[in-house]
Scaffold this motif. Structure first.
Motif, mmCIF file in Angstrom:
data_model
loop_
_atom_site.group_PDB
_atom_site.id
_atom_site.type_symbol
_atom_site.label_atom_id
_atom_site.label_comp_id
_atom_site.label_asym_id
_atom_site.label_seq_id
_atom_site.Cartn_x
_atom_site.Cartn_y
_atom_site.Cartn_z
ATOM 1 N N GLN B 292 0.847 -1.199 0.000
ATOM 2 C CA GLN B 292 0.000 0.000 0.000
ATOM 3 C C GLN B 292 0.879 1.243 0.000
ATOM 4 O O GLN B 292 0.737 2.107 -0.853
ATOM 5 N N CYS B 293 1.769 1.331 0.997
ATOM 6 C CA CYS B 293 2.621 2.514 1.125
ATOM 7 C C CYS B 293 3.781 2.405 0.137
ATOM 8 O O CYS B 293 4.549 1.431 0.178
ATOM 9 N N GLY B 294 3.920 3.412 -0.705
ATOM 10 C CA GLY B 294 5.016 3.401 -1.681
ATOM 11 C C GLY B 294 6.366 3.270 -0.999
ATOM 12 O O GLY B 294 7.248 2.524 -1.453
ATOM 13 N N VAL B 295 6.535 3.981 0.113
ATOM 14 C CA VAL B 295 7.820 3.972 0.797
ATOM 15 C C VAL B 295 8.147 2.579 1.352
ATOM 16 O O VAL B 295 9.320 2.203 1.432
ATOM 17 N N THR B 298 9.112 0.287 -1.846
ATOM 18 C CA THR B 298 10.474 0.598 -2.283
ATOM 19 C C THR B 298 11.480 0.271 -1.179
ATOM 20 O O THR B 298 12.514 -0.364 -1.443
ATOM 21 N N GLY B 299 11.184 0.696 0.045
ATOM 22 C CA GLY B 299 12.130 0.529 1.151
ATOM 23 C C GLY B 299 12.447 -0.929 1.443
ATOM 24 O O GLY B 299 13.621 -1.319 1.523
ATOM 25 N N ARG B 302 14.397 -2.550 -1.508
ATOM 26 C CA ARG B 302 15.790 -2.101 -1.589
ATOM 27 C C ARG B 302 16.620 -2.692 -0.455
ATOM 28 O O ARG B 302 17.776 -3.083 -0.657
ATOM 29 N N ARG B 325 21.964 4.236 6.292
ATOM 30 C CA ARG B 325 21.127 5.428 6.082
ATOM 31 C C ARG B 325 19.638 5.055 6.114
ATOM 32 O O ARG B 325 18.835 5.709 6.777
ATOM 33 N N TRP B 326 19.278 3.989 5.415
ATOM 34 C CA TRP B 326 17.859 3.580 5.371
ATOM 35 C C TRP B 326 17.355 3.154 6.741
ATOM 36 O O TRP B 326 16.181 3.341 7.068
ATOM 37 N N MET B 329 16.361 6.343 8.183
ATOM 38 C CA MET B 329 15.407 7.134 7.407
ATOM 39 C C MET B 329 14.005 6.502 7.340
ATOM 40 O O MET B 329 13.005 7.214 7.248
ATOM 41 N N LEU B 330 13.920 5.180 7.404
ATOM 42 C CA LEU B 330 12.642 4.524 7.093
ATOM 43 C C LEU B 330 11.690 4.282 8.272
ATOM 44 O O LEU B 330 10.473 4.237 8.057
ATOM 45 N N ARG B 333 7.639 5.526 8.849
ATOM 46 C CA ARG B 333 7.154 6.097 7.588
ATOM 47 C C ARG B 333 5.940 5.363 7.023
ATOM 48 O O ARG B 333 5.196 5.934 6.218
ATOM 49 N N GLY B 334 5.742 4.131 7.379
ATOM 50 C CA GLY B 334 4.634 3.362 6.805
ATOM 51 C C GLY B 334 3.389 3.422 7.682
ATOM 52 O O GLY B 334 3.423 3.938 8.800
#
Lengths: 62, 393
Positions: B292-295, B298-299, B302, B325-326, B329-330, B333-334
């Motif tokens: 559902q969540c684009g992040v 992708t997250g 990756r 970093r991820w 950063m992540l 977010r979802g």
């Protein structure tokens, strides 16, 4: 007032950040802030960001 | 069956608070606060709240909820009935994916004479299907996928009514409290390291290493047989044996940079590579993303792809930087915790096993590790036992 992001809708078009520069995009292109406090001076740009999102991921809430 | 019938709802709520009973679904949220929030939201809205016993144990390494529903369904139903009374609920659900659990709890519901209407809702198993907003969405007839918060279910849940979504072990502990029993016991699933998985019931505060020693079944110095552990399910990160002295409790493990979560403990044996273990877990989470969540899409993909490169020994220094970093950063977010789990796992590997990651820059593991060069391994799903072994005996 706040600008709130529904992450299930954000698909990383990035048009919001062009309309309202306070919105940050991450390195994948998704909007970062879930809830962005708005000053009165931000309202027009925030409304433009809401309108710009093709997927209605943003909303202004009181 | 219930000895607490005579205890008034407010009195029982005070006892729940005094006992410090916390949710056993993973987050460890104080039950008294949740009960009060649902009750008050119902009063404010003029709506009868709904209660849900959440038995959709999404964590692949955990079997405690299935064990309770299969073997001790009345304890869960007692707790559900008490919780419903405490929040003023008129209707209750048991939400479950395991077919054996569903059959056991359905039979148990039929054998009772509760005035409360209890409906059993079956859902297909998925990592996110037990997330509380997914539970509400599914009971309301939608897909078992998380929604953006707010509103949280305690504010607006099933049918728009304030809804208590509570893990089945939490409810069983509530029933035990009402019977006058101790609630500072934890059900923990221990798996991995090539050993038969087992379910244990231990006193809260016992050292993690003590449980591991019992599970390993020998008296060798703690940690000798282990390369590491995943604690609290896939969301709790990977750790070195340095964590073993930590007491088994929500606060102690959080202070040690780990998590009790749903009580799933996965051991990593001396012949297993932590990089490969994390790669497998990240691949699983990427597959289980609700997309559902684009992040999150992708997250997680990756993270999994980069960890796969690392395990194969073809990651670059930039890839390892990206993992770090991820990991920062992540999280958060979802719409649910799946992306957080993946980010935390990757980050915990960089913190706990920096040497293992660096060593993979030169190629996959030499020697006993077979996992690195495989495309990927699977996430083991323990068999549900008929009993929980009490430790100490």
């Amino acid at each position: 007032m706040n600008l709130s992001l529904d992450p299930t809708r954000c698909q990383g078009y990035g048009l919001c950040a062009e309309a309202f520069t306070a919105i940050e995009l991450d390195e994948f292109g998704y909007a970062v802030q879930r809830r962005l406090p708005l000053a009165d001076a931000d309202l027009d740009a925030a409304r433009a960001a809401v309108a710009a999102c093709p997927n209605s991921a943003l909303r202004i809430e009181k | 069956m219930l000895t607490a019938q005579l205890d008034s709802a407010p009195a029982l709520l005070r006892r729940v608070e005094a006992a410090g009973l916390r949710g056993r679904g993973g987050a460890g949220f104080p039950l008294a606060r949740k009960l009060r929030a649902v009750r008050d939201a119902g009063l404010a809205a003029g709506l009868a709240p709904v209660t849900v016993a959440n038995g959709e144990e999404g964590e692949p390494g955990s079997v405690k909820d299935k064990y309770l529903l299969r073997q001790r369904p009345h304890e869960v139903l007692d707790g559900l009935t008490l919780a419903a009374r405490m929040v003023g609920a008129g209707h209750a659900y048991v939400y479950v994916s395991d077919p054996v659990s569903a059959a056991a709890v359905t039979a148990a519901v039929r054998s009772r004479t509760d005035p409360l209407g209890i409906e059993v809702i079956e859902v297909e198993h998925a990592y996110v299907a037990g997330e509380e907003s997914a539970v509400v969405r599914r009971i309301d007839g939608g897909p078992a996928l998380p929604t953006a918060k707010p509103p949280r279910p305690f504010e607006r849940g099933v049918g728009g009514a304030p809804t208590l979504v509570s893990n089945v072990e939490t409810l069983a502990r509530l029933a035990a409290l009402a019977r006058g029993e101790r609630t500072d016991r934890l059900l923990l699933t221990v798996s991995g390291a090539g050993l038969l998985p087992r379910l244990y019931e231990v006193p809260e505060g016992m050292a993690l290493g003590e449980l591991v020693r019992v599970h390993l079944g020998d008296t060798r110095p703690r940690g000798l047989m282990l390369r590491g552990l995943m604690l609290g399910g896939l969301a709790g990160g990977i750790h070195t044996p340095a964590i073993l002295p930590a007491p088994l409790s929500f606060d102690s493990l959080a202070a040690a940079g780990a998590a009790l979560g749903c009580g799933a403990i996965h051991l990593i044996g001396p012949d297993q590579c932590p990089v490969a273990v994390v790669r497998d877990a990240l691949s699983y989470l990427a597959e289980q993303s609700a997309r559902q969540c684009g992040v999150c899409v992708t997250g997680t993909s990756r993270l999994a792809a980069t960890m796969t490169k690392a395990a194969q020994g073809v990651a670059t220094a930039a890839d390892l930087d990206a993992l770090e970093r991820w990991a920062v950063m992540l999280p958060g977010r979802g719409a649910c915790g799946l992306l957080d789990a993946a980010a935390r796992l990757a980050g915990s590997l960089t913190v706990s096993f920096p040497g293992a990651l660096a060593a993979h820059m030169a190629g996959p593991c030499a020697g006993p590790c077979a996992g690195c060069t495989q495309a990927r391994g699977s996430i083991a799903v323990p068999v549900v036992p008929r009993t929980a072994e009490k430790v100490p005996t």
